[in-house]
Design an enzyme around this catalytic site. Structure first.
Site, PDB file in Angstrom:
ATOM      1  N   TYR A   1      -4.538   2.836   7.951  1.00 43.32           N
ATOM      2  CA  TYR A   1      -5.944   2.478   7.959  1.00 43.32           C
ATOM      3  C   TYR A   1      -6.560   2.750   9.177  1.00 43.32           C
ATOM      4  O   TYR A   1      -6.489   3.902   9.893  1.00 43.32           O
ATOM      5  CB  TYR A   1      -6.010   0.800   7.707  1.00 43.32           C
ATOM      6  CG  TYR A   1      -4.905   0.360   6.548  1.00 43.32           C
ATOM      7  CD1 TYR A   1      -5.568   1.037   5.169  1.00 43.32           C
ATOM      8  CD2 TYR A   1      -3.934  -0.440   6.389  1.00 43.32           C
ATOM      9  CE1 TYR A   1      -4.770   0.581   4.125  1.00 43.32           C
ATOM     10  CE2 TYR A   1      -3.236  -0.610   5.520  1.00 43.32           C
ATOM     11  CZ  TYR A   1      -3.589  -0.286   4.198  1.00 43.32           C
ATOM     12  OH  TYR A   1      -3.131  -0.245   2.909  1.00 43.32           O
TER      13      TYR A   1
ATOM     14  N   VAL B   1       1.142  -3.996   3.674  1.00 47.16           N
ATOM     15  CA  VAL B   1       1.335  -5.422   4.212  1.00 47.16           C
ATOM     16  C   VAL B   1       2.492  -6.055   4.040  1.00 47.16           C
ATOM     17  O   VAL B   1       2.584  -7.171   4.571  1.00 47.16           O
ATOM     18  CB  VAL B   1       0.037  -6.129   4.066  1.00 47.16           C
ATOM     19  CG1 VAL B   1      -1.265  -5.661   4.287  1.00 47.16           C
ATOM     20  CG2 VAL B   1      -0.180  -6.498   2.222  1.00 47.16           C
TER      21      VAL B   1
ATOM     22  N   LYS C   1       0.515   3.240  -3.247  1.00 47.79           N
ATOM     23  CA  LYS C   1      -0.481   4.148  -3.224  1.00 47.79           C
ATOM     24  C   LYS C   1      -0.286   5.645  -3.184  1.00 47.79           C
ATOM     25  O   LYS C   1      -1.008   6.649  -3.559  1.00 47.79           O
ATOM     26  CB  LYS C   1      -1.716   3.772  -2.263  1.00 47.79           C
ATOM     27  CG  LYS C   1      -2.406   2.296  -2.341  1.00 47.79           C
ATOM     28  CD  LYS C   1      -3.011   1.817  -1.326  1.00 47.79           C
ATOM     29  CE  LYS C   1      -3.885   0.570  -1.420  1.00 47.79           C
ATOM     30  NZ  LYS C   1      -4.329   0.032  -0.245  1.00 47.79           N
TER      31      LYS C   1
ATOM     32  N   TYR D   1      -2.778  -2.419 -10.520  1.00 57.11           N
ATOM     33  CA  TYR D   1      -2.793  -2.387  -9.130  1.00 57.11           C
ATOM     34  C   TYR D   1      -2.015  -3.557  -8.285  1.00 57.11           C
ATOM     35  O   TYR D   1      -1.116  -3.100  -7.412  1.00 57.11           O
ATOM     36  CB  TYR D   1      -4.316  -2.553  -8.491  1.00 57.11           C
ATOM     37  CG  TYR D   1      -4.363  -2.477  -6.825  1.00 57.11           C
ATOM     38  CD1 TYR D   1      -4.205  -1.152  -6.219  1.00 57.11           C
ATOM     39  CD2 TYR D   1      -4.669  -3.645  -6.444  1.00 57.11           C
ATOM     40  CE1 TYR D   1      -4.425  -1.384  -4.753  1.00 57.11           C
ATOM     41  CE2 TYR D   1      -4.655  -3.619  -4.573  1.00 57.11           C
ATOM     42  CZ  TYR D   1      -4.318  -2.528  -4.307  1.00 57.11           C
ATOM     43  OH  TYR D   1      -4.527  -2.553  -2.932  1.00 57.11           O
TER      44      TYR D   1
ATOM     45  N   SER E   1       0.767  -1.287   0.014  1.00 57.58           N
ATOM     46  CA  SER E   1      -0.121   0.000   0.250  1.00 57.58           C
ATOM     47  C   SER E   1       0.863   1.200   0.041  1.00 57.58           C
ATOM     48  O   SER E   1      -0.038   2.436  -0.302  1.00 57.58           O
ATOM     49  CB  SER E   1      -0.890  -0.057   1.105  1.00 57.58           C
ATOM     50  OG  SER E   1      -2.013  -0.856   0.898  1.00 57.58           O
TER      51      SER E   1
END
Ligand code: GLU
Length: 305
Positions: A241, A259, A64, A189, A61
């Protein structure tokens, strides 16, 4: 600095046994749960690191942030934030629940999976290869490391076990929140998540954001000052998150986790601070990494709040 980093890593190691590596992407299950490293890159471009610095992780992530930065530069803030929100989500990173419950069905923010998939669909490229090449190039410019590449085994492994992300993609299209070829967007992605890097690469990336978008090692402007600020703001509120509030209290500077076990921190006007430790807590954030950053925040007075 190496001594301070080394001490923080030793303290971080103390909680590793309470964590576990991600297994929902089978290839990530092969990571070493006992590995832990930290790195610091000041705005003078000097990088220091300690711990298991040879550990290579996939960005997951953290990538991103790069794709969002690219979208902000190429499409503009107004276009991006009409299609995806900027509010924290108290749900897990791959949650579908809130997306369906409220109309308009806009992802809550660009750093959860649904938001990141949507952001990729906005990039003005014709297909997955071009799109991934542009995101990879952005991570190379942020890190100053021309050799960054995609770990194909991790990308393939995520693609094979992608039911959840596929659901998010198809749901977004079904409610007309996202346009384009869902499979092609998801392919980008999975590959961007599998960009492989070291803890030092992450520290330089964080320093690029801390320096207002200029890479302190190469002196190249990667993002506008405004884009760097928006990215740091979203990292502060949404970067870990449903653990973002806890991280703000314990550590107190903008950061983005993945992760794969990486966390890229950014202290405006000071430094990039990063950790790599694949053992995760129940929210999917590096357990030893958070403990290490908590210690570094105290010893180096990095808290921005
Ligand atoms: N590739 C991961 C996924 O989509 C990214 C999640 C993360 O790093 O938090 O499930």
């Amino acid at each position: 600095m190496e001594i301070v980093l080394g001490e923080a890593v030793s303290i971080g190691r103390g909680v590793l046994e309470q964590g576990a590596v991600a297994t929902y992407i089978p290839e990530l299950a092969k990571s070493d749960p006992m590995a832990l490293a930290a790195a610091y890159c000041g705005l003078d471009g000097r990088v220091c690191s300690a711990g298991d610095t040879g550990t290579m992780i996939t960005m997951q992530s953290i990538s991103k942030v790069a794709s969002l930065g690219l979208a902000l530069e190429l499409c503009g803030e107004e276009v991006v934030f009409t299609r995806v929100g900027v509010e924290p989500s108290a749900d897990p990173f791959n949650s579908i629940m809130r997306l369906e419950m409220r109309a308009p069905h806009r992802p809550q923010n660009p750093l959860i999976n649904s938001g990141a998939i949507l952001v990729l669909s906005l990039l003005p490229f014709s297909g997955s290869s071009e799109r991934v090449a542009a995101v990879l190039e952005t991570t190379r410019r942020m890190s100053g490391n021309e050799r960054l590449g995609v770990n194909q085994a991790v990308a393939a492994s995520e693609k094979e076990t992608s039911d959840r992300n596929r659901s998010l993609g198809y749901f977004l299209r079904s409610v007309e929140a996202m346009e384009g070829n869902v499979d092609d967007i998801l392919d980008s992605y999975f590959r961007q998540c599998a960009i492989e890097c070291s803890v030092e690469d992450l520290a330089v990336m964080g320093a690029t954001l801390a320096g207002g978008g200029v890479n302190p090692m190469t002196r190249e402007r990667v993002f506008s000052r405004r884009t760097a600020l928006v990215l740091r703001a979203l990292m502060m509120t949404c970067g870990l998150y449903d653990g973002s509030g806890d991280f703000a209290v314990r550590v107190g500077f903008p950061a983005k986790s993945g992760v794969g076990g990486g966390i890229m921190g950014s202290v405006a006007g000071r430094a990039g601070v990063a950790v790599a430790g694949p053992a995760l807590d129940e929210r999917g954030n590096s357990i030893g990494g958070i403990r290490t950053l908590e210690e570094l925040s105290k010893s180096l007075s990095l808290r921005v709040l």
